[in-house]
Design a protein around this motif. Structure first.
Motif, PDB file in Angstrom:
ATOM      1  N   ARG A  94       0.838  -1.198   0.000  1.00 30.76           N
ATOM      2  CA  ARG A  94       0.000   0.000   0.000  1.00 30.76           C
ATOM      3  C   ARG A  94       0.877   1.254   0.000  1.00 30.76           C
ATOM      4  O   ARG A  94       1.891   1.315   0.682  1.00 30.76           O
ATOM      5  N   ASP A  95       0.439   2.237  -0.764  1.00 28.45           N
ATOM      6  CA  ASP A  95       1.153   3.512  -0.849  1.00 28.45           C
ATOM      7  C   ASP A  95       1.001   4.278   0.469  1.00 28.45           C
ATOM      8  O   ASP A  95      -0.107   4.422   0.984  1.00 28.45           O
ATOM      9  N   LYS A  96       2.115   4.791   1.025  1.00 27.31           N
ATOM     10  CA  LYS A  96       2.053   5.536   2.284  1.00 27.31           C
ATOM     11  C   LYS A  96       1.310   6.855   2.130  1.00 27.31           C
ATOM     12  O   LYS A  96       0.705   7.345   3.079  1.00 27.31           O
ATOM     13  N   GLN A  97       1.362   7.449   0.930  1.00 29.06           N
ATOM     14  CA  GLN A  97       0.713   8.735   0.704  1.00 29.06           C
ATOM     15  C   GLN A  97      -0.749   8.598   0.290  1.00 29.06           C
ATOM     16  O   GLN A  97      -1.547   9.505   0.516  1.00 29.06           O
ATOM     17  N   ASP A  98      -1.085   7.485  -0.346  1.00 30.51           N
ATOM     18  CA  ASP A  98      -2.462   7.266  -0.810  1.00 30.51           C
ATOM     19  C   ASP A  98      -2.851   5.833  -0.476  1.00 30.51           C
ATOM     20  O   ASP A  98      -2.425   4.881  -1.139  1.00 30.51           O
ATOM     21  N   TYR A  99      -3.662   5.659   0.558  1.00 32.50           N
ATOM     22  CA  TYR A  99      -4.012   4.325   1.049  1.00 32.50           C
ATOM     23  C   TYR A  99      -4.796   3.523   0.015  1.00 32.50           C
ATOM     24  O   TYR A  99      -4.853   2.293   0.087  1.00 32.50           O
ATOM     25  N   GLN A 100      -5.397   4.194  -0.958  1.00 34.16           N
ATOM     26  CA  GLN A 100      -6.185   3.504  -1.984  1.00 34.16           C
ATOM     27  C   GLN A 100      -5.310   2.896  -3.085  1.00 34.16           C
ATOM     28  O   GLN A 100      -5.794   2.102  -3.880  1.00 34.16           O
ATOM     29  N   ARG A 101      -4.046   3.278  -3.117  1.00 35.94           N
ATOM     30  CA  ARG A 101      -3.127   2.785  -4.145  1.00 35.94           C
ATOM     31  C   ARG A 101      -2.345   1.577  -3.631  1.00 35.94           C
ATOM     32  O   ARG A 101      -1.774   1.609  -2.545  1.00 35.94           O
ATOM     33  N   GLN A 129      -5.775   0.954  -8.162  1.00 38.80           N
ATOM     34  CA  GLN A 129      -6.433   2.072  -7.492  1.00 38.80           C
ATOM     35  C   GLN A 129      -7.793   1.572  -7.013  1.00 38.80           C
ATOM     36  O   GLN A 129      -8.730   1.425  -7.798  1.00 38.80           O
ATOM     37  N   ASP A 131     -10.227   2.836  -5.148  1.00 36.57           N
ATOM     38  CA  ASP A 131     -11.424   3.671  -5.177  1.00 36.57           C
ATOM     39  C   ASP A 131     -12.022   3.804  -6.574  1.00 36.57           C
ATOM     40  O   ASP A 131     -13.227   4.026  -6.721  1.00 36.57           O
ATOM     41  N   THR A 132     -11.212   3.665  -7.619  1.00 34.31           N
ATOM     42  CA  THR A 132     -11.724   3.761  -8.994  1.00 34.31           C
ATOM     43  C   THR A 132     -11.807   2.405  -9.691  1.00 34.31           C
ATOM     44  O   THR A 132     -12.442   2.289 -10.729  1.00 34.31           O
TER      45      THR A 132
END
Length: 206
Positions: A94-101, A129, A131-132
């Motif tokens: 998981r991306d630290k800056q964007d949890y959805q990535r 991603q 969320d999308t």
């Protein structure tokens, strides 16, 4: 004048005296042992603190924020038309800056997995991603089906709509023959495939 002796005074007091002496010795021993024990416990605690400081101390904030990483990642889902897909990867982080990535290593996507003619999409790296529902694949992307084999640099699969699109230097082989292009798209549950941009092909006669 002679003193009057008390025959029971000596023997009756001697056991009390012996008990008192033993108790006195015990008290002296405890006065010596207890401080030593307390000092030993204190020294042990200090040793643990020093060892923890030298070996790294408490977890730093950047260590606490270490991203979640999964090995042998597997995700099962369906698009809006009910077609099942299975996404696997060697690892997912998981991306630290964007949890959805979710960053994927060597992802592999099996489209229409319950069909007798599924399609497999693989790459070196990928990003999901959540969320999308978009899956971005990059590096040595290959698309393989029953009558289809396509190699390109990048592809995007929409897990919600089931639409697959790719771009880059595309080299493909279909049931009709070889084709080269700059982009492609797969629509209508895989029934329609379109190549765009400098399309060159060779149709093989049967």
């Amino acid at each position: 004048m002679s003193a009057v002796a008390h025959p029971h005074a000596g023997p009756s007091r001697r056991p009390d005296f012996l008990r008192w002496r033993r108790r006195s010795r015990l008290i002296r021993l405890l006065r010596l042992v207890l401080p030593l024990g307390i000092g030993l416990i204190f020294a042990t605690l200090v040793g643990f603190v020093v060892h923890g400081t030298i070996s790294g101390g408490p977890v730093r904030p950047d260590q606490a924020d270490t991203p979640i990483r999964l090995v042998n990642f597997r995700l099962v889902g369906r698009d809006d038309r009910g077609r099942p897909f299975v996404l696997t990867a060697d690892s997912a982080t998981r991306d630290k800056q964007d949890y959805q990535r979710i960053h994927l290593v060597r992802p592999s996507l099996l489209i229409d997995s319950e069909s007798p003619r599924p399609t497999r999409l693989s790459a070196k790296t990928g990003v999901m991603q959540e969320d999308t529902g978009k899956l971005q694949l990059d590096g040595g992307v290959t698309l393989n089906g029953t009558d289809l084999a396509v190699a390109t640099d990048s592809s995007v699969y929409d897990t919600l709509t089931g639409v697959l699109q790719g771009e880059g230097d595309i080299a493909g082989r279909t049931a009709l023959g070889d084709v080269n292009a700059k982009s492609y798209g797969v629509y209508d549950e895989g029934e329609r495939m379109i190549f765009r941009g400098g399309v060159r092909g060779r149709i093989e006669s049967k």
